[in-house]
Design a protein around this motif. Structure first.
Motif, PDB file in Angstrom:
ATOM      1  N   ILE A   6      -1.291  25.985 -41.493  1.00 47.29           N
ATOM      2  CA  ILE A   6      -0.739  26.994 -42.264  1.00 47.29           C
ATOM      3  C   ILE A   6       0.142  27.875 -41.393  1.00 47.29           C
ATOM      4  CG2 ILE A   6      -2.749  28.714 -41.733  1.00 47.29           C
ATOM      5  CD1 ILE A   6      -2.674  29.734 -44.756  1.00 47.29           C
ATOM      6  N   ILE A   7      -0.033  27.935 -39.881  1.00 50.91           N
ATOM      7  CA  ILE A   7       0.811  28.610 -39.301  1.00 50.91           C
ATOM      8  C   ILE A   7       1.057  27.775 -38.012  1.00 50.91           C
ATOM      9  CG2 ILE A   7       1.224  30.949 -37.685  1.00 50.91           C
ATOM     10  CD1 ILE A   7      -0.552  32.072 -39.457  1.00 50.91           C
ATOM     11  N   PHE A  27       1.091  27.163 -30.480  1.00 50.56           N
ATOM     12  CA  PHE A  27      -0.158  26.642 -30.942  1.00 50.56           C
ATOM     13  C   PHE A  27      -0.302  26.693 -32.594  1.00 50.56           C
ATOM     14  CE2 PHE A  27      -1.090  30.910 -30.441  1.00 50.56           C
ATOM     15  CZ  PHE A  27      -1.891  31.266 -31.548  1.00 50.56           C
ATOM     16  N   ASP A  28      -0.992  26.202 -32.976  1.00 48.47           N
ATOM     17  CA  ASP A  28      -1.147  26.010 -34.772  1.00 48.47           C
ATOM     18  C   ASP A  28      -2.506  26.817 -35.089  1.00 48.47           C
ATOM     19  OD1 ASP A  28      -2.998  23.822 -35.189  1.00 48.47           O
ATOM     20  OD2 ASP A  28      -1.700  22.910 -33.939  1.00 48.47           O
ATOM     21  N   VAL A  29      -2.636  27.239 -36.367  1.00 51.91           N
ATOM     22  CA  VAL A  29      -3.669  27.616 -37.027  1.00 51.91           C
ATOM     23  C   VAL A  29      -3.664  26.831 -38.143  1.00 51.91           C
ATOM     24  CG1 VAL A  29      -4.777  29.679 -37.987  1.00 51.91           C
ATOM     25  CG2 VAL A  29      -3.436  29.995 -36.081  1.00 51.91           C
ATOM     26  N   ARG A  30      -5.244  26.223 -38.544  1.00 50.24           N
ATOM     27  CA  ARG A  30      -5.206  25.508 -39.790  1.00 50.24           C
ATOM     28  C   ARG A  30      -5.703  26.341 -41.041  1.00 50.24           C
ATOM     29  NH1 ARG A  30      -8.854  21.296 -36.039  1.00 50.24           N
ATOM     30  NH2 ARG A  30      -7.126  20.311 -34.769  1.00 50.24           N
ATOM     31  N   ASN A  66       3.273  27.401 -43.596  1.00 50.20           N
ATOM     32  CA  ASN A  66       3.187  26.292 -44.855  1.00 50.20           C
ATOM     33  C   ASN A  66       4.403  25.240 -44.642  1.00 50.20           C
ATOM     34  OD1 ASN A  66       0.698  27.486 -46.248  1.00 50.20           O
ATOM     35  ND2 ASN A  66       1.826  28.895 -46.822  1.00 50.20           N
ATOM     36  N   GLY A  67       4.605  24.932 -43.439  1.00 50.07           N
ATOM     37  CA  GLY A  67       5.420  23.763 -43.110  1.00 50.07           C
ATOM     38  C   GLY A  67       7.121  24.340 -43.321  1.00 50.07           C
ATOM     39  N   GLU A  68       7.528  25.786 -43.341  1.00 51.68           N
ATOM     40  CA  GLU A  68       8.784  25.987 -43.418  1.00 51.68           C
ATOM     41  C   GLU A  68       8.818  27.235 -42.376  1.00 51.68           C
ATOM     42  OE1 GLU A  68      11.057  25.191 -45.625  1.00 51.68           O
ATOM     43  OE2 GLU A  68       9.812  23.604 -46.575  1.00 51.68           O
ATOM     44  N   PRO A  69       9.789  27.119 -41.818  1.00 48.00           N
ATOM     45  CA  PRO A  69      10.469  28.189 -40.792  1.00 48.00           C
ATOM     46  C   PRO A  69      10.634  29.404 -41.611  1.00 48.00           C
ATOM     47  CG  PRO A  69      11.725  26.321 -40.438  1.00 48.00           C
ATOM     48  CD  PRO A  69      11.202  26.054 -41.767  1.00 48.00           C
ATOM     49  N   VAL A  70      10.067  30.573 -40.906  1.00 46.66           N
ATOM     50  CA  VAL A  70      10.323  31.855 -41.656  1.00 46.66           C
ATOM     51  C   VAL A  70      10.775  32.836 -40.665  1.00 46.66           C
ATOM     52  CG1 VAL A  70       8.579  31.664 -43.519  1.00 46.66           C
ATOM     53  CG2 VAL A  70       7.772  32.452 -41.157  1.00 46.66           C
ATOM     54  N   LYS A  71      11.363  33.986 -41.160  1.00 45.64           N
ATOM     55  CA  LYS A  71      11.822  35.013 -40.280  1.00 45.64           C
ATOM     56  C   LYS A  71      11.041  36.069 -40.796  1.00 45.64           C
ATOM     57  CE  LYS A  71      15.610  38.137 -38.711  1.00 45.64           C
ATOM     58  NZ  LYS A  71      15.198  38.052 -37.499  1.00 45.64           N
TER      59      LYS A  71
END
Length: 514
Positions: A6-7, A27-30, A66-71
């Motif tokens: 998710i992140i 790192f990632d968060v599920r 959610n798979g999309e780069p965000v600012k």
């Protein structure tokens, strides 16, 4: 196992003047997991969470949601993306009701006015879903700390957050309140929420987390499944070496002499009996731990012993001399040193230098006075500060910096150094490791046991079952203002002490004095 990310944090770096707070963090968060972030004070955890929530901007790197780069450049933007944050220091309007705080800035309208009936209905529905049990009409200033935390949780749920960041959510909670928080966290997870959870307390990390990311000195050390680690492993990864809590080796207690004797002490505050015929004693060279659920008389007993409060009856003897009716200063001069629970209120003057805080309360002692005892001996005060800085590993850029600019661990080291260097007959320590990281906890515990081994009597007040079992030679359990059980700390379990804290004795009777 769910591997849906998710992140994702990709090479996040945050540079402040003279310090790299986050150094190439990835790192990632599920989705739907409780993901703990652990590390010592200064490891960069809160900075990283503030970047995710839009309160700070990274110097470089990317956040993928959610798979999309965000600012994420504001907290408003974070909330619009489904990210909420419960801060360690709550952001509530004390004079507003619980309901008003929850909906503030995101009100339900009926025409041009706020529809409080509909808001109340929706808030109570949320409260019931997550078993938060709030009273929407109470003012925030009238409710407890854990209830205020629940209001903060409802604030982010009201705004439809799917990812909730908790920054040290249990730092100000008692063990029983921590249990309640853990149940709430697991319920949030069961409802599909994703939790990012910063903590120093490895027991609760192990208890509720699915995975844990360890940070040290601004970098990620590793991310682990909880099933593949334990508290000792996490502590080693956080600090970079093995941590041994409990203060190490200790000499046996060899004397029946009493450095402190409390006999039949009672106290009434505002018409309510807070202490009821208290009896306890501390011997030189032992640690007596006093434990109970918060609010059972511990604060009043501390205040009675140090001279902050008057008692209704009984006597308190320090090396055989009755100290009842004496001032805090007189009792201090008779040999009591106290490390209070609230280091900001009672332990330090935050806008005084480290150097001056290291003699606070002892500045009239002969070694700090110059000619005719009319002036302070600045050379002696400086030498004292240098010696204590070295002996207690007080990390500060200069002895002239304000104590308020240091970390909690270093502030506690200042207080402990000052009180121990006074060579007390009795050292009274109240919640000495609360809010500290693992390395600072180990250091403080070592110093407390060092005093015990040197023949000082130590009276320890704590709400932590682990700490009372790690440090105490004997344990006195306080319940409803009475010492209901005193035991030698040998083959005693958490479960036993926990039952005593609830007022249940070995024969199953309740609230009966020993």
């Amino acid at each position: 196992m769910n591997t849906d990310k998710i992140i994702e944090l990709k090479h996040i770096t945050k540079v402040f003047p003279a310090i790299v707070a986050n150094d190439d963090i990835s790192f990632d968060v599920r989705r739907g997991e409780i993901h703990a972030i652990v590390g010592e004070n200064g490891a960069g955890k809160s900075t990283l969470m503030n970047i995710i929530y839009g309160l700070l901007q990274p110097t470089s790197g990317e956040i993928v949601l959610n798979g999309e780069p965000v600012k994420i450049d504001t907290s408003t933007k974070a909330l619009s993306l489904g990210l909420g944050m419960v801060h360690q220091h709550f952001m509530l309007v004390q004079d507003f009701t619980v309901l008003q705080n929850i909906i503030l800035g995101s009100e339900v309208k009926k025409g041009a006015v706020v529809d409080y009936d509909e808001a109340r209905r929706r808030v109570m529905e949320l409260s019931e879903t997550y078993d938060l049990r709030i009273d929407p009409d109470k003012k925030v200033k009238e409710i407890s700390v854990p209830m205020q935390q629940r209001v903060e949780i409802l604030k982010v749920l009201w705004r439809k957050a799917e990812i909730i960041i908790f920054d040290e959510p249990t730092a100000v909670l008692t063990p029983q309140e921590i249990d309640e928080f853990c149940e709430i966290a697991l319920k949030l997870k069961a409802q599909g929420k994703t939790l990012l959870f910063i903590s120093h307390k490895l027991g609760e990390v192990m208890r509720i987390s699915d995975r844990v990311t360890i940070m040290r000195l601004g970098k990620v050390v590793c991310t682990k499944d909880i099933a593949d680690t334990d508290e000792k492993d996490l502590a080693h990864l956080m600090v970079g070496r093995d941590i041994e809590l409990g203060g190490g080796d200790r000499k046996p207690v060899e004397t029946e002499k009493q450095v402190l004797a409390v006999h039949n002490v009672s106290m009434t505050v505002g018409g309510v009996q807070k202490l009821d015929s208290i009896d306890l004693e501390v011997h030189p060279g032992e640690i007596l731990g006093v434990i109970g659920i918060d609010g059972n008389g511990q604060e009043e007993l501390v205040d009675a012993i140090c001279g902050k409060a008057k008692i209704d009856g009984g006597e308190i003897l320090l090396e055989g001399q009755n100290i009842v009716g004496k001032s805090i200063k007189q009792i201090k001069d008779m040999g009591l040193s106290t490390v209070y629970e609230d280091r900001h209120k009672d332990g330090l003057v935050l806008k005084y230098s480290v150097r001056d805080n290291l003699i606070l309360g002892y500045q009239d002692r002969p070694q700090y006075l110059a000619k005719w005892k009319a002036f302070l001996n600045q050379k002696a005060i400086q030498k004292n500060a240098e010696d204590l800085q070295k002996a207690f590993d007080i990390r500060c850029g200069s002895l002239e910096v304000f104590a308020g600019t240091l970390s909690g661990g270093n502030q506690q080291k200042i207080i402990l150094a000052r009180e121990v260097s006074a060579r007390p007959k009795l050292l009274m320590v109240v919640q000495p490791t609360r809010g500290l990281d693992m390395g600072a906890i180990e250091f403080v515990q070592d110093k407390v046991v060092e005093q015990r081994n040197a023949g000082c009597g130590v009276l320890l007040f704590t709400l932590e079952l682990d700490e009372v079992l790690q440090l105490s030679d004997r344990i006195a359990v306080i319940h409803n203002g009475r010492i209901i059980k005193t035991v030698v700390n040998k083959n005693v379990t958490k479960q036993q002490i926990g039952r005593y804290m609830l007022g249940v004795l070995d024969d199953g009777t309740e609230e009966a004095a020993e």
